[in-house]
Design a protein around this motif. Structure first.
Motif, PDB file in Angstrom:
ATOM      1  N   ALA A  34       0.828  -1.201   0.000  1.00  0.00           N
ATOM      2  CA  ALA A  34       0.000   0.000   0.000  1.00  0.00           C
ATOM      3  C   ALA A  34       0.865   1.255   0.000  1.00  0.00           C
ATOM      4  O   ALA A  34       1.835   1.351   0.762  1.00  0.00           O
ATOM      5  N   PRO A  35       0.538   2.239  -0.832  1.00  0.00           N
ATOM      6  CA  PRO A  35       1.297   3.495  -0.824  1.00  0.00           C
ATOM      7  C   PRO A  35       1.011   4.299   0.431  1.00  0.00           C
ATOM      8  O   PRO A  35      -0.005   4.109   1.100  1.00  0.00           O
ATOM      9  N   GLN A  36       1.926   5.219   0.727  1.00  0.00           N
ATOM     10  CA  GLN A  36       1.792   6.072   1.910  1.00  0.00           C
ATOM     11  C   GLN A  36       1.188   7.406   1.509  1.00  0.00           C
ATOM     12  O   GLN A  36       1.614   8.040   0.541  1.00  0.00           O
ATOM     13  N   GLY A  37       0.165   7.837   2.251  1.00  0.00           N
ATOM     14  CA  GLY A  37      -0.384   9.169   2.046  1.00  0.00           C
ATOM     15  C   GLY A  37      -1.410   9.288   0.941  1.00  0.00           C
ATOM     16  O   GLY A  37      -1.826  10.405   0.615  1.00  0.00           O
ATOM     17  N   ILE A  38      -1.841   8.176   0.371  1.00  0.00           N
ATOM     18  CA  ILE A  38      -2.856   8.228  -0.669  1.00  0.00           C
ATOM     19  C   ILE A  38      -3.606   6.899  -0.666  1.00  0.00           C
ATOM     20  O   ILE A  38      -3.009   5.838  -0.455  1.00  0.00           O
ATOM     21  N   ALA A  39      -4.911   6.972  -0.893  1.00  0.00           N
ATOM     22  CA  ALA A  39      -5.736   5.765  -0.889  1.00  0.00           C
ATOM     23  C   ALA A  39      -5.759   5.145  -2.282  1.00  0.00           C
ATOM     24  O   ALA A  39      -5.759   5.857  -3.297  1.00  0.00           O
ATOM     25  N   ALA A  40      -5.789   3.826  -2.326  1.00  0.00           N
ATOM     26  CA  ALA A  40      -5.870   3.115  -3.599  1.00  0.00           C
ATOM     27  C   ALA A  40      -7.323   3.007  -4.049  1.00  0.00           C
ATOM     28  O   ALA A  40      -8.211   2.688  -3.259  1.00  0.00           O
ATOM     29  N   ASP A  41      -7.552   3.276  -5.329  1.00  0.00           N
ATOM     30  CA  ASP A  41      -8.881   3.092  -5.909  1.00  0.00           C
ATOM     31  C   ASP A  41      -9.126   1.631  -6.275  1.00  0.00           C
ATOM     32  O   ASP A  41     -10.256   1.155  -6.209  1.00  0.00           O
ATOM     33  N   LEU A  42      -8.064   0.950  -6.675  1.00  0.00           N
ATOM     34  CA  LEU A  42      -8.131  -0.469  -7.010  1.00  0.00           C
ATOM     35  C   LEU A  42      -6.948  -1.177  -6.370  1.00  0.00           C
ATOM     36  O   LEU A  42      -5.845  -0.627  -6.325  1.00  0.00           O
ATOM     37  N   VAL A  43      -7.170  -2.389  -5.891  1.00  0.00           N
ATOM     38  CA  VAL A  43      -6.088  -3.239  -5.386  1.00  0.00           C
ATOM     39  C   VAL A  43      -6.097  -4.511  -6.230  1.00  0.00           C
ATOM     40  O   VAL A  43      -7.161  -5.088  -6.471  1.00  0.00           O
ATOM     41  N   PHE A  44      -4.937  -4.916  -6.708  1.00  0.00           N
ATOM     42  CA  PHE A  44      -4.879  -6.068  -7.603  1.00  0.00           C
ATOM     43  C   PHE A  44      -3.784  -7.034  -7.166  1.00  0.00           C
ATOM     44  O   PHE A  44      -2.912  -6.699  -6.365  1.00  0.00           O
ATOM     45  N   ARG A  45      -3.855  -8.222  -7.707  1.00  0.00           N
ATOM     46  CA  ARG A  45      -2.852  -9.258  -7.484  1.00  0.00           C
ATOM     47  C   ARG A  45      -2.249  -9.667  -8.826  1.00  0.00           C
ATOM     48  O   ARG A  45      -2.926  -9.609  -9.867  1.00  0.00           O
ATOM     49  N   VAL A  46      -1.008 -10.107  -8.793  1.00  0.00           N
ATOM     50  CA  VAL A  46      -0.346 -10.546 -10.023  1.00  0.00           C
ATOM     51  C   VAL A  46      -1.079 -11.736 -10.626  1.00  0.00           C
ATOM     52  O   VAL A  46      -1.177 -11.867 -11.860  1.00  0.00           O
ATOM     53  N   GLU A  47      -1.623 -12.602  -9.780  1.00  0.00           N
ATOM     54  CA  GLU A  47      -2.317 -13.793 -10.275  1.00  0.00           C
ATOM     55  C   GLU A  47      -3.571 -13.455 -11.081  1.00  0.00           C
ATOM     56  O   GLU A  47      -4.098 -14.306 -11.807  1.00  0.00           O
ATOM     57  N   ARG A  48      -4.039 -12.238 -10.949  1.00  0.00           N
ATOM     58  CA  ARG A  48      -5.238 -11.789 -11.675  1.00  0.00           C
ATOM     59  C   ARG A  48      -4.889 -10.587 -12.554  1.00  0.00           C
ATOM     60  O   ARG A  48      -5.664  -9.648 -12.699  1.00  0.00           O
ATOM     61  N   LEU A  49      -3.735 -10.650 -13.184  1.00  0.00           N
ATOM     62  CA  LEU A  49      -3.238  -9.501 -13.934  1.00  0.00           C
ATOM     63  C   LEU A  49      -4.099  -9.190 -15.152  1.00  0.00           C
ATOM     64  O   LEU A  49      -4.397  -8.023 -15.424  1.00  0.00           O
ATOM     65  N   VAL A  50      -4.505 -10.212 -15.901  1.00  0.00           N
ATOM     66  CA  VAL A  50      -5.304  -9.958 -17.104  1.00  0.00           C
ATOM     67  C   VAL A  50      -6.648  -9.324 -16.747  1.00  0.00           C
ATOM     68  O   VAL A  50      -7.044  -8.318 -17.365  1.00  0.00           O
ATOM     69  N   PRO A  51      -7.391  -9.842 -15.759  1.00  0.00           N
ATOM     70  CA  PRO A  51      -8.626  -9.138 -15.375  1.00  0.00           C
ATOM     71  C   PRO A  51      -8.375  -7.711 -14.913  1.00  0.00           C
ATOM     72  O   PRO A  51      -9.196  -6.816 -15.177  1.00  0.00           O
ATOM     73  N   PHE A  52      -7.247  -7.464 -14.240  1.00  0.00           N
ATOM     74  CA  PHE A  52      -6.927  -6.100 -13.816  1.00  0.00           C
ATOM     75  C   PHE A  52      -6.710  -5.196 -15.019  1.00  0.00           C
ATOM     76  O   PHE A  52      -7.218  -4.062 -15.070  1.00  0.00           O
ATOM     77  N   LEU A  53      -5.967  -5.668 -16.016  1.00  0.00           N
ATOM     78  CA  LEU A  53      -5.735  -4.868 -17.219  1.00  0.00           C
ATOM     79  C   LEU A  53      -7.052  -4.566 -17.926  1.00  0.00           C
ATOM     80  O   LEU A  53      -7.251  -3.458 -18.441  1.00  0.00           O
ATOM     81  N   ARG A  54      -7.969  -5.515 -17.914  1.00  0.00           N
ATOM     82  CA  ARG A  54      -9.277  -5.276 -18.529  1.00  0.00           C
ATOM     83  C   ARG A  54     -10.070  -4.228 -17.743  1.00  0.00           C
ATOM     84  O   ARG A  54     -10.807  -3.425 -18.329  1.00  0.00           O
ATOM     85  N   GLN A  55      -9.922  -4.216 -16.420  1.00  0.00           N
ATOM     86  CA  GLN A  55     -10.568  -3.172 -15.618  1.00  0.00           C
ATOM     87  C   GLN A  55     -10.065  -1.797 -16.019  1.00  0.00           C
ATOM     88  O   GLN A  55     -10.847  -0.838 -16.127  1.00  0.00           O
TER      89      GLN A  55
END
Length: 268
Positions: A34-55
């Motif tokens: 997690a980055p410091q000082g900013i909230a993530a809009d999306l959290v992803f895993r390497v195992e689900r990389l293709v679905p993340f790219l489609r998002q």
């Protein structure tokens, strides 16, 4: 709606990069980093990389910038989707080739998905300063130590080892390896001895690896680096101009001035 996403890792760089952008980006964080000082809009895993790219594609994202620190995550075979699973041999081969090969493979995967990969200097050029002395004044001995340190860092980078070195009086006191910059400077503070105690104090030098893709993994310096360099008894910090990201430049200059250190973006 933004067309740019930050692929964020740990640390303060993602927040600094987002703050420098005209429109708020989509912040996407690798799970566990997690980055410091900013909230993530999306959290992803390497195992689900293709679905993340489609998002990303579905959200109209056309540009991405990588920012922040990550380590190689542990992969769970049970979580792979069929398309991402097909990438495993490619990714494993890249990982065995070292960090630079891994980053090149990741960039290629994002580009194949139609996403342009941008460097930090393309989005926030003020974070990557050009040549000049920001604080203090390096002397002739410091300049000679910086030249020697630059040669050492270039040699280290050619074999994908590190991006920094400390040189005093022409002698290499320490080099950056897997533990990182903080560990190296702490080691110098605790153990390093100069041949002539009254001679040059030494220089910490930082630069990208030769031939690396500068859109990702640029070296980063921040205020804590200045504090550690001062604790190590160094005369100053030098880095390759246009090749190193500064986090909170004003605070770096303030701490360096208070400690009597120079800060020098050196022309390679």
């Amino acid at each position: 709606m933004t067309d740019t996403a930050i692929i964020a890792g740990a640390g303060r760089l993602p927040a600094a990069l987002a703050a420098a952008m005209a429109a708020p980006p989509l912040v996407c964080a690798l799970e566990g980093f997690a980055p410091q000082g900013i909230a993530a809009d999306l959290v992803f895993r390497v195992e689900r990389l293709v679905p993340f790219l489609r998002q990303l594609q579905d959200r109209g994202i056309g540009r991405v910038a990588f920012a922040g620190a990550v380590q190689r995550p542990r992969l769970d075979p049970a979580l792979f989707d069929p398309l991402t699973a097909q990438m495993v041999p490619r990714l494993l081969a890249a990982i065995q080739g070292g960090d630079d090969a891994t980053l090149r493979a990741v960039i290629a995967i994002f580009e194949e998905a139609g996403l342009a990969v941008l460097g930090v200097e393309q989005i926030a050029p003020d974070l990557v300063p050009g040549p000049g002395v920001l604080c203090g004044a390096p002397g002739p001995a410091d300049e000679a130590d910086a030249v020697r340190a630059a040669a050492i860092v270039q040699a280290l980078g050619a074999v994908d080892v590190g991006q920094g070195a400390v040189v005093a009086q022409g002698l290499c006191l320490a080099v950056e390896a897997l533990p990182g910059t903080d560990a190296m400077l702490d080691w110098v503070a605790q153990t390093a001895r100069r041949p002539d105690p009254a001679g040059a104090k030494g220089v910490f030098y930082k630069a990208p690896k030769p031939g690396q893709d500068r859109r990702v993994d640029l070296p980063t310096l921040g205020p804590d680096t200045v504090t550690r360099a001062a604790a190590a008894g160094l005369a100053g910090i030098a880095w390759e101009a246009g090749g190193v990201i500064l986090l909170d430049r004003a605070e770096m200059v303030a701490r360096a001035g208070a400690a009597g250190l120079f800060l020098w973006a050196r022309q390679p």
